[in-house]
Write a protein that holds these residues in place. Structure first.
Motif, short mmCIF file in Angstrom:
data_model
loop_
_atom_site.label_atom_id
_atom_site.label_comp_id
_atom_site.label_asym_id
_atom_site.label_seq_id
_atom_site.Cartn_x
_atom_site.Cartn_y
_atom_site.Cartn_z
N THR A 335 0.83 -1.20 0.00
CA THR A 335 0.00 0.00 0.00
C THR A 335 0.87 1.26 0.00
O THR A 335 0.99 1.93 -1.02
N PHE A 336 1.52 1.56 1.13
CA PHE A 336 2.28 2.82 1.21
C PHE A 336 3.43 2.86 0.20
O PHE A 336 3.63 3.87 -0.47
N ASN A 337 4.19 1.78 0.10
CA ASN A 337 5.33 1.79 -0.83
C ASN A 337 4.88 1.84 -2.28
O ASN A 337 5.53 2.44 -3.12
N THR A 338 3.75 1.20 -2.58
CA THR A 338 3.19 1.29 -3.93
C THR A 338 2.82 2.74 -4.23
O THR A 338 3.12 3.27 -5.29
N LEU A 339 2.19 3.40 -3.26
CA LEU A 339 1.80 4.80 -3.46
C LEU A 339 3.02 5.70 -3.60
O LEU A 339 3.01 6.69 -4.32
N LYS A 340 4.10 5.34 -2.90
CA LYS A 340 5.29 6.19 -2.94
C LYS A 340 6.14 5.93 -4.19
O LYS A 340 6.73 6.86 -4.73
#
Ligand SMILES: [Zn+2]
Length: 434
Positions: A335-340
Motif C-alpha cells: 500500500t504505502f510503498n506502492t503509493l510512494k
C-alpha cells in the motif's frame, strides 16, 4: 470477454462521480467550476498517474477524453483545482471508499479475501507522506527543534483488507493524522486510531475483521478498544517492549507449559511455540492474550516473529495465525510503498494549500489506488492489459500516453488497446480484438 460492469474502471468512476455530486459545495452559489468536476479532476490526476498538476493541466488542451472517461464538464486549471479542493473537508470523501468497497462486496470479490473462520484481515499502520521546514498549512503537524526552528509534516493512518495469498489489497478510508480543530497539541497515531476504529464500525458495523498491527499497538488500552468494537486481533510483540510477557512465557516454558512443534514445507522449516491465556503486563493483568512465537529457517537464514492474539492457539491454527500476523507488512509494502514508488507519487507535493488541500489530495490518491486494486482483483480486461504491459510501471506509461493521444470513449478502450493492440484508420481507432 465478459466484464462485471460495476467493477471496471468505467463503472467505478461513474459510481464515484455520483457520490461526489452529493458532497455539499463549501463555496457560495454561482461557481464556474462545479465541486464534482474539481473532485473528479483530482481523482483523474491520480488515476492517470500524472507526474504533476501541470501535466494534468496540459490535458485541458484536448479535453475530450477527460469529459468522456471521467464525466468532467468544466475542467479546472491547476490553480482553480488547488483553490477549490483546499476547502473540501476530508471527512466528506470517506463515503466514496465505502462505495468501492460495497461494489467489491456485492460482486463477491471481497469473499475471495476471507482468511479464517469467515474473518478478513485488516492491516493498519501510520505513514508520513509530507515533510517541510517552510511549506505548511492549518492542519500540518508541527515539530519544534532545539534551535527553535519548526518542521511541518502530514501523516495518515492507513488500513487495508489483506490476504497472505493475494497481492491486491482493499484500502478502506484512511484517517488523516492532522491538527484537530481547536486543538493546541499535535494529533498522534493513537488518537487517529481511536477515530479510525470508531468510524470503521459506523461504516461497516458487522464486518468480521481481524486487526493486524505492529508492536506499538500491543498495549492494554488499545486491545480494550478493539474488543469494544468487536474486532479480533493479531498484534506484533517484541522482547524489548514486552518484558513482562516474554518473562512470563520463559517461566512457563521452563515449567513445561508451552507447546512447541515444527514441520518442513518446501525446504523451509517452520518452528512454533505458543501459550494461551497469558497476562499482557503486570499493570493490566485482566487483559489476557494468547502468545505465538515463530521461527522460519531457510538454510542459514532464520527469521523470528512473535504475536499476541485473541484466537485460542492450537497446532491446527498456529500456521494460519502466523501467516495472518506476517501479512501486516502488506499495508507498508503493497500500500504505502506502492503509493510512494509505483507511479502514484504519494510524497510529491501536488500543492499544499492553506487548509485541507494536502490531505484531500492524499485521500483522492488513496481512492484512485482503491479503484486500481479493485480492477486488479476483478477486471479481466485490466488484468489482460497488465499482463501484456509486463509491469505496472509500463502499464501506467502506456495508459498515460494512449489517454493523451487517442480519442477514446472509456477506460476499457485503453485497456483493450494495450491488451490486444489497435490501429488507426483516418481518425478512427480500430481495436484489433474485443
Ligand atoms: Zn499541511
Amino acid at each position: 470477454m465478459k466484464l462485471r460492469k460495476h467493477l471496471t474502471a468505467d463503472g467505478l468512476f461513474s459510481d464515484i462521480r455520483e457520490g461526489m455530486a452529493k458532497i455539499k459545495d463549501h463555496r457560495p452559489l454561482n461557481v464556474v467550476i462545479p465541486l464534482v468536476d474539481a473532485l473528479m479532476s483530482g481523482l483523474a490526476l491520480f488515476a492517470l498517474k500524472d507526474p504533476s498538476l501541470l501535466a494534468f493541466d496540459e490535458r485541458r488542451v484536448a479535453p475530450g477524453n477527460l469529459r468522456k472517461v471521467f464525466g468532467i464538464t468544466a475542467i479546472p486549471s491547476d490553480s482553480q483545482m488547488r483553490t477549490i479542493l483546499d476547502g473540501v473537508a476530508p471527512a466528506d470523501l470517506r463515503p466514496l471508499y465505502k462505495q468501492v468497497f460495497s461494489q467489491l462486496q456485492r460482486g463477491k470479490v471481497l469473499e475471495e479475501l476471507t482468511f479464517i473462520e469467515g474473518y478478513y484481515l485488516l492491516s493498519v499502520d501510520g505513514t508520513k507522506y509530507f515533510d517541510s521546514s517552510t511549506v505548511h498549512c492549518e492542519s500540518c503537524l508541527q515539530r519544534e527543534h532545539q534551535d527553535g526552528t519548526l518542521t511541518y509534516s502530514h501523516q495518515m493512518l492507513g488500513a487495508a483488507i489483506v490476504h497472505p495469498d493475494h497481492k491486491a489489497v482493499i484500502p478502506l478510508a484512511p484517517e488523516p493524522i492532522i491538527k484537530q480543530d481547536g486543538a493546541a497539541k499535535n494529533d498522534c497515531e493513537r488518537n487517529a486510531a481511536k477515530r479510525f476504529f470508531e468510524q470503521l464500525r459506523q461504516d461497516h458495523p458487522y464486518l468480521p475483521l481481524i486487526v493486524v498491527e505492529d508492536a506499538l499497538s500491543a498495549n492494554a488500552p488499545h486491545i480494550k478498544e478493539l474488543q469494544r468494537h468487536n474486532l479480533r486481533f493479531i498484534l506484533g510483540v517484541k522482547p524489548g517492549d514486552h518484558h513482562y510477557l516474554f518473562a512470563h512465557v520463559a517461566q512457563a516454558q521452563a515449567a513445561g507449559r508451552t507447546t512447541e512443534f515444527e514441520f518442513e514445507r518446501d525446504g523451509v522449516s517452520h518452528r512454533f511455540r505458543f501459550l494461551n491465556d497469558v497476562p499482557l503486563n503486570a499493570s493490566n493483568a485482566e487483559v489476557r492474550v494468547n502468545f505465538l512465537e515463530y521461527w522460519e529457517v531457510k538454510g542459514a537464514k532464520i527469521s523470528h516473529f512473535s504475536w499476541i492474539t485473541d484466537f485460542t492457539i492450537g497446532q491446527d491454527n498456529a500456521y494460519d495465525l502466523m501467516r495472518g500476523g506476517r501479512s501486516r507488512w502488506k499495508i507498508e509494502n503493497e500500500t504505502f510503498n506502492t503509493l510512494k514508488n509505483q507511479g502514484y507519487q504519494f510524497e510529491h507535493n501536488f500543492g499544499h494549500g492553506e487548509k485541507n488541500l494536502s490531505v484531500v489530495f492524499a485521500m483522492l490518491m488513496m481512492l484512485a489506488f482503491a479503484i486500481d486494486q479493485a480492477q486488479q482483483l476483478s477486471c479481466k480486461l485490466f488484468q489482460a492489459a497488465w499482463a501484456k504491459a509486463g509491469s505496472k510501471r509500463r502499464l501506467w506509461e502506456q495508459m498515460r500516453s494512449l489517454f493523451s493521444e487517442l480519442p477514446i470513449d472509456s477506460m476499457a478502450d485503453i485497456w483493450r488497446a494495450i491488451a490486444f493492440g489497435f490501429h488507426i484508420e483516418g481518425r478512427i481507432v480500430i481495436h484489433d480484438s474485443a
